[in-house]
Design a protein around this motif. Structure first.
Motif, short mmCIF file in Angstrom:
data_model
loop_
_atom_site.label_atom_id
_atom_site.label_comp_id
_atom_site.label_asym_id
_atom_site.label_seq_id
_atom_site.Cartn_x
_atom_site.Cartn_y
_atom_site.Cartn_z
N THR A 1 -12.07 17.98 -6.03
CA THR A 1 -11.20 17.71 -4.88
C THR A 1 -10.25 18.87 -4.62
O THR A 1 -10.02 19.26 -3.47
CB THR A 1 -10.40 16.42 -5.12
N ARG A 2 -9.71 19.45 -5.70
CA ARG A 2 -8.75 20.55 -5.53
C ARG A 2 -9.41 21.74 -4.84
O ARG A 2 -8.85 22.31 -3.89
CB ARG A 2 -8.20 20.97 -6.90
N GLY A 3 -10.60 22.13 -5.29
CA GLY A 3 -11.29 23.25 -4.68
C GLY A 3 -11.71 22.96 -3.25
O GLY A 3 -11.64 23.83 -2.37
N TRP A 4 -12.16 21.73 -3.02
CA TRP A 4 -12.59 21.32 -1.68
C TRP A 4 -11.43 21.42 -0.71
O TRP A 4 -11.57 21.92 0.42
CB TRP A 4 -13.13 19.90 -1.76
N LEU A 5 -10.25 20.96 -1.13
CA LEU A 5 -9.08 21.02 -0.26
C LEU A 5 -8.61 22.45 -0.05
O LEU A 5 -8.19 22.82 1.06
CB LEU A 5 -7.95 20.18 -0.86
N ALA A 6 -8.69 23.25 -1.10
CA ALA A 6 -8.25 24.64 -0.98
C ALA A 6 -9.04 25.38 0.08
O ALA A 6 -8.50 26.22 0.82
CB ALA A 6 -8.37 25.35 -2.33
N ASP A 7 -10.34 25.09 0.19
CA ASP A 7 -11.18 25.73 1.20
C ASP A 7 -10.77 25.35 2.61
O ASP A 7 -11.02 26.09 3.57
CB ASP A 7 -12.65 25.35 0.98
N ARG A 8 -10.15 24.17 2.77
CA ARG A 8 -9.83 23.66 4.10
C ARG A 8 -8.36 23.79 4.47
O ARG A 8 -8.02 23.89 5.64
CB ARG A 8 -10.27 22.19 4.20
N VAL A 9 -7.49 23.75 3.47
CA VAL A 9 -6.07 23.82 3.76
C VAL A 9 -5.50 25.18 3.41
O VAL A 9 -4.45 25.57 3.91
CB VAL A 9 -5.28 22.75 2.97
N GLY A 10 -6.19 25.90 2.53
CA GLY A 10 -5.67 27.18 2.07
C GLY A 10 -4.78 27.00 0.85
O GLY A 10 -4.24 25.92 0.61
N ALA A 11 -4.64 28.04 0.09
CA ALA A 11 -3.80 28.01 -1.10
C ALA A 11 -2.68 29.03 -0.96
O ALA A 11 -2.93 30.20 -0.68
CB ALA A 11 -4.64 28.29 -2.35
N GLU A 12 -1.44 28.57 -1.13
CA GLU A 12 -0.29 29.46 -1.00
C GLU A 12 0.66 29.19 -2.16
O GLU A 12 1.01 28.04 -2.45
CB GLU A 12 0.43 29.21 0.33
N THR A 13 1.08 30.25 -2.83
CA THR A 13 1.97 30.11 -3.98
C THR A 13 3.30 29.49 -3.57
O THR A 13 3.86 29.82 -2.51
CB THR A 13 2.22 31.48 -4.63
N LEU B 1 9.80 22.53 -8.94
CA LEU B 1 11.22 22.25 -9.15
C LEU B 1 11.41 21.08 -10.09
O LEU B 1 10.54 20.19 -10.20
CB LEU B 1 11.91 21.93 -7.82
N ASP B 2 12.57 21.06 -10.78
CA ASP B 2 12.94 19.84 -11.49
C ASP B 2 13.70 18.93 -10.53
O ASP B 2 13.88 19.27 -9.35
CB ASP B 2 13.74 20.15 -12.76
N ARG B 3 14.15 17.79 -11.00
CA ARG B 3 14.79 16.83 -10.10
C ARG B 3 16.13 17.31 -9.56
O ARG B 3 16.64 16.78 -8.57
CB ARG B 3 14.99 15.48 -10.83
N ASN B 4 16.70 18.32 -10.19
CA ASN B 4 17.97 18.87 -9.71
C ASN B 4 17.76 20.02 -8.73
O ASN B 4 18.73 20.61 -8.24
CB ASN B 4 18.80 19.36 -10.90
N GLY B 5 16.50 20.37 -8.47
CA GLY B 5 16.21 21.44 -7.53
C GLY B 5 16.08 22.81 -8.14
O GLY B 5 15.93 23.81 -7.42
N ASP B 6 16.14 22.90 -9.47
CA ASP B 6 16.00 24.20 -10.14
C ASP B 6 14.53 24.58 -10.25
O ASP B 6 13.67 23.74 -10.56
CB ASP B 6 16.62 24.15 -11.53
N VAL B 7 14.22 25.87 -10.04
CA VAL B 7 12.85 26.37 -10.13
C VAL B 7 12.48 26.51 -11.60
O VAL B 7 13.16 27.21 -12.36
CB VAL B 7 12.69 27.72 -9.41
N ILE B 8 11.39 25.86 -12.01
CA ILE B 8 10.96 25.94 -13.40
C ILE B 8 9.51 26.40 -13.54
O ILE B 8 8.95 26.43 -14.63
CB ILE B 8 11.14 24.58 -14.12
N GLY B 9 8.88 26.75 -12.43
CA GLY B 9 7.50 27.20 -12.47
C GLY B 9 6.98 27.49 -11.08
O GLY B 9 7.73 27.43 -10.10
N SER B 10 5.71 27.83 -10.99
CA SER B 10 5.09 28.09 -9.69
C SER B 10 3.69 27.47 -9.65
O SER B 10 3.12 27.14 -10.69
CB SER B 10 4.99 29.60 -9.43
N HIS B 11 3.17 27.33 -8.45
CA HIS B 11 1.84 26.77 -8.26
C HIS B 11 1.10 27.57 -7.20
O HIS B 11 1.68 28.43 -6.54
CB HIS B 11 1.93 25.29 -7.84
N GLU B 12 -0.18 27.26 -7.01
CA GLU B 12 -1.01 28.01 -6.06
C GLU B 12 -1.42 27.16 -4.86
O GLU B 12 -2.40 27.47 -4.19
CB GLU B 12 -2.26 28.55 -6.77
#
Length: 368
Positions: free
Chosen positions: A206-218, A222-233
């Protein structure tokens, strides 16, 4: 009664069509072609609506002795199910494509065509029952076999659609009995496995299928307080309740794993937090329907049971229609509910209605 039997190519719909004939109805079988490129749908035991399934359905119809047709619903399926699936994920929601297929294809497009051709009802192999109330109105109820009950995915049906729905398997004690009956009738599908997963995602990715149609952008995690703790694609690749694949470089203060709590597609962020924060104290949706006769005085809170997944246990709750939303408060918090899912409400065995969840309220405040 003139009945159009929707035949998927599985054992349930084949036995349902045969029972409709034995009940004295004039039956015609139809298989829905949902893709003009059958290779884009699942094949073999895990799939549905493929060329293989069409051939299985035709063999069953021939043995029953009823006319059989294949109808091309591929354009409608793409617009109402596949495109809707992509749009919902793009909006950060978690859709149920089988729910949309029942709502918009089998009991909207198919039923509309069936009535136009003079049929009285559409017959399917769903495990659910239709019961008349004291005034002769049709109600949708759970099947007698709760282990196989499929009333949840039919919760989208309206009173008008119930008037033309026919479920011959509703009183069957078990799926094993249906398979035994299919074997006695000589159906080749008697031992065919049930279909699983999403039919229009061929490899199950499903993830790959969606990436082909919606695109992947980094984007940021965030944690619940809004602090950045990582990144995604790509935020579309995450669903509420997900634990794996977060790849967080910063461990939680308590050392416990974190889970996806929210997906925000507008700013391409994902919010994570402790498992306890997945507990949901309230759900609400403005896209709701009543299955049969509506609840009397829905603006006054009324007792129900709510089910949020096809195989989830129902939970006692209180529902009320407030400010254009069906608001549902479970007796005990629900776990990992995401916008886009469907909440079906019951009174006893009766399906009262459903709503697509637009928002949720966590049982755990942010400061906790």
């Amino acid at each position: 009664m003139k009945v159009l039997a929707a035949m998927s190519g599985g054992v349930d719909s084949a036995v349902a069509a045969a029972r409709a004939v034995e009940a004295g109805h004039e039956v015609v079988g139809v298989h829905l072609a949902l893709s003009r490129m059958p290779g884009t749908l699942r094949t073999g035991a895990r799939g549905c609506c493929t060329i293989e399934d069409s051939m299985d359905a035709q063999r069953a119809a021939n043995m029953i002795g009823i006319p059989y047709y294949v109808w091309d619903f591929s354009e409608r399926f793409k617009a109402d199910v596949v495109d809707d699936f992509v749009a919902e994920y793009s909006a950060g929601r978690t859709p149920n494509p089988c729910m949309r297929c029942n709502e918009r294809i089998k009991f909207a497009a198919l039923l509309e065509k069936a009535i136009a051709l003079g049929f009285d009802a559409v017959c399917t192999g769903h495990y659910a029952s239709i019961v008349l109330d004291e005034n002769g109105n049709k109600e949708l109820h759970r099947a007698s076999a709760w282990a196989k009950d499929q009333s949840y995915v039919l919760g989208v049906l309206t009173a008008e659609q119930l008037e033309h729905a026919y479920f011959p398997l509703g009183d069957t004690p078990s799926k094993a009995e249906v398979r035994a009956e299919a074997a006695e009738r000589g159906f080749s599908v008697a031992s065919k496995p049930d279909s699983h997963d999403i039919c229009f995602i061929p490899d199950g990715d499903t993830r790959g299928w969606l990436a082909d149609r919606v695109g992947a952008e980094t984007g940021d995690i965030l944690d619940r307080n809004g602090d950045v703790i990582g990144s995604h694609e790509g935020a579309h690749a995450f669903t509420v309740g997900q634990r794996r694949g977060l790849r967080l470089g910063m461990p939680a203060d308590d050392g416990k794993p974190r889970f996806v709590l929210e997906v925000r597609p507008k700013d391409n962020t994902v919010v994570v937090g402790p498992k306890e924060a997945l507990a949901i104290a309230e759900i609400a949706g403005s896209r709701f329907t009543w299955a049969g006769q509506p609840q009397a005085n829905p603006e006054v809170p009324f007792d129900v049971e709510v089910q949020i997944r096809a195989h989830a246990d129902p939970v006692p709750a209180v529902a009320v229609l407030r400010d254009g939303e069906l608001v549902i408060t479970p007796e005990t918090p629900l776990d990992g509910v995401a916008p886009g899912q469907t909440a079906v409400i019951y009174v006893g065995t009766r399906v009262l209605g459903q709503t697509t969840i637009d928002r949720t309220v966590s049982a755990v405040p942010v400061s906790a």
